[in-house]
Scaffold this motif. Structure first.
Motif, mmCIF file in Angstrom:
data_model
loop_
_atom_site.group_PDB
_atom_site.id
_atom_site.type_symbol
_atom_site.label_atom_id
_atom_site.label_comp_id
_atom_site.label_asym_id
_atom_site.label_seq_id
_atom_site.Cartn_x
_atom_site.Cartn_y
_atom_site.Cartn_z
ATOM 1 N N SER A 71 -0.241 -60.373 20.947
ATOM 2 C CA SER A 71 -1.270 -60.197 19.920
ATOM 3 C C SER A 71 -0.753 -60.716 18.572
ATOM 4 O O SER A 71 0.437 -60.994 18.392
ATOM 5 N N TYR A 72 -1.652 -60.772 17.607
ATOM 6 C CA TYR A 72 -1.306 -61.248 16.266
ATOM 7 C C TYR A 72 -0.287 -60.312 15.614
ATOM 8 O O TYR A 72 0.673 -60.768 14.976
ATOM 9 N N ASP A 89 0.963 -61.335 5.890
ATOM 10 C CA ASP A 89 1.588 -62.456 6.598
ATOM 11 C C ASP A 89 3.079 -62.518 6.299
ATOM 12 O O ASP A 89 3.672 -63.595 6.216
#
Length: 583
Positions: A71-72, A89
């Motif tokens: 997953s992210y 991020d």
């Protein structure tokens, strides 16, 4: 078959718990078998069954192969420790101080780095910031007691001050010894450097008093050059002084006066217009070839045209007989460089000449004497007399320093300066019954002035305009023909608005780079101009179509004039040194 074998084996098996041995137990179905190949579903089972633990596990960045679809959050999870509270991020948005992210301060301050860097280069040792020890020359470290360049011991500072003081005293002693060697005479002389050094107490103390002795040769030469330069600036209005040449003239005719006492410049009594209708010339009638270099301008004698005046690049002005002999009548020599422009007075008894030697000369046509000379230290590009009979003493000259200068020739004084142009002035044309005049310049503009008032009343400048080095007035005085350097002739009205007539445009010739003269026939039916290929072009005024072209000269055909009386005859001049007469 396998199932049958298995079934038979099960039947023969002697297990006590087998249902076949127990007759009271119900019959049991056989287990199913899958024909699919064996698959390692470890990671799949991990993903499906233990999703919570899989999401919390980060991916090792050193591994090159991922056996499942992460997953992210797994991809961007921190490898060690918790995630940054302000991060997005992986980068702290609130702490971002660089366009690529957050840049932390260096481990060592710039001052400390410079201190250790300079210490290492001077003493050979420096402190290691990564550990509490020193690197480099340890012997020098012990001898200097680990001192840095910025931490000089007190005794070292005293030693340096003492050395500096001793050096200053020794320099003063050397200077005094040098002064004694030079002698008392030099010290007593206020012009010497020794006297200035000795008596220097304040910024004003060392000034030389009294008169200096004799100047050296070098000083005299400099003083003469300086005085000469100042004199030139005063006499030339800030420019260079015009060159001076002895004026002289030579008469080439048989006699200056005939048996009746008439001058050679007097027009013949039978000179009158033969007809009022102009025709385009077809053939060459006569050629004048007395100039040794190119001819820059020609002018017919006013009203009669029995003489023609020519200005040349060989520094001479000549006047030629048109009606009778066709020979040169007089040569006027007063310029040291090429003659740029000429202009007759209304009666033709006098004329102006402007040369590249920065002089404007006013000549007597008959005797060849110079009446007066005018100069501002700049090159005159165009000269013009006011056409009014009562203002024949007013001279206008367009100069290379962007000014139009107006002289009163009776007094020799400059009475007005028109200085709005941004480039050298090329033409001056009087319009509106001589109350106004139009000027063109290298700044690609036209400006209209009231005579005597140095304020522009009309300024014409468009992005498409080019420089216009020649302008001529139509015989009906309502139009101006301007030779534009984009190979066309433009027509402007001389009424109040001075607008461009977009319907009339004469083209076909090549004049880019040349100040070819444009002219009209006396009846206004034809427009005439030379070009850079030696041709003379004739256009019809109404239709704007090319009527005829004549190959006149080898090289540039710079000037063309229509005869004022014999209205089918034209004179042209070119840079081949020839003046040609066409009929």
């Amino acid at each position: 078959m396998d199932l049958l074998h298995q079934y038979s084996d099960d039947q023969n098996d002697d297990e006590p718990d087998s249902p076949s041995q127990n007759p009271s137990s119900p019959p049991r179905l056989l287990p199913g078998r899958s024909g699919a190949p064996k698959v390692d579903d470890t990671m799949l089972a991990l993903t499906v069954s233990s999703s919570a633990s899989a999401l919390s596990r980060p991916i090792d960045p050193t591994q090159h192969l991922v056996g499942f679809n992460p997953s992210y959050d797994q991809l961007w999870a921190p490898i060690q420790g918790p995630a940054h509270p302000y991060a997005k991020d992986g980068i702290a948005q609130g702490m971002r101080n660089h366009k690529l992210g957050f840049v932390e301060d260096a481990a060592i301050e710039p001052f400390l780095f410079d201190e250790q860097y300079n210490t290492f280069h001077k003493f050979g040792y420096a402190a290691d910031p990564s550990a509490n020890n020193y690197v480099g020359d340890l012997d020098a470290l012990r001898s200097n007691n680990a001192v840095s360049v910025y931490n000089i011991p007190r005794h070292q500072q005293k030693k340096r001050k003492t050395e500096a003081k001793e050096k200053k005293i020794s320099d003063q002693n050397d200077e005094e010894d040098r002064e004694e060697e030079d002698g008392e005479e030099e010290i007593e002389n206020p012009a010497s450097d020794a006297w200035l050094l000795k008596n220097k107490k304040s910024p004003w103390a060392g000034k030389k008093e009294g008169l200096q002795g004799e100047l050296t040769e070098e000083q005299k030469k400099y003083a003469e050059e300086y005085a000469k330069k100042k004199g030139e600036e005063k006499s030339g209005f800030g420019g260079e002084k015009a060159e001076v040449v002895k004026d002289k003239s030579t008469f080439h005719g048989k006699e200056e006066r005939d048996y009746q006492g008439r001058s050679w410049i007097a027009p013949p009594k039978d000179a009158k217009a033969s007809n009022d209708h102009c025709y385009i010339p077809k053939r060459l009638v006569h050629t004048w070839s007395g100039h040794t270099k190119g001819v820059s301008a020609i002018r017919f004698f006013p009203k009669y045209g029995h003489l023609i005046l020519s200005a040349s690049m060989d520094t001479k002005v000549k006047i030629w007989d048109v009606f009778n002999s066709g020979k040169c009548m007089r040569t006027y020599m007063g310029h040291s460089k090429a003659v740029r422009d000429i202009c007759f007075s209304n009666d033709g008894t006098k004329f102006l000449s402007a040369g590249y030697d920065k002089n404007i000369k006013y000549w007597d046509t008959e005797t060849g004497q110079v009446i007066s000379t005018f100069a501002t230290g700049k090159i005159p590009y165009v000269v013009k007399l006011n056409p009014d009979e009562d203002k024949q003493n007013v001279l206008l000259a367009g100069m290379s320093d962007k000014k139009i200068v107006q002289w009163d020739m009776n007094t020799g004084q400059i009475t007005q300066e028109y200085d709005q142009h941004l480039g050298a002035v090329n033409t001056i044309t009087f319009v509106d019954n001589n109350r106004r005049f139009v000027t063109s310049s290298d700044d690609k503009s036209l400006r209209v002035w009231e005579f005597g008032i140095p304020v522009v009343i009309k300024y014409i400048s468009e992005p498409h305009m080019h420089s216009m080095p020649s302008i001529s007035l139509h015989p009906n005085a309502n139009w101006l023909a301007a030779q534009s350097l984009d190979n066309q002739i433009l027509i402007y009205s001389t009424r109040e608005k001075f607008q461009l007539n977009k319907k009339k445009r004469f083209a076909g010739h090549i004049v880019a780079g040349y100040a070819c003269q444009v002219n009209f026939s006396p009846d206004g039916r034809f427009v005439m101009s030379g070009d850079g290929e030696g041709k003379c072009w004739f256009w019809d005024w109404k239709s704007c179509k090319v009527f005829r072209t004549l190959k006149c000269h080898e090289g540039v055909c710079i000037g063309s004039e229509w005869h004022p009386l014999e209205q089918s005859k034209v004179a042209t001049c070119g840079w081949d040194g020839m003046i040609k007469y066409w009929d």
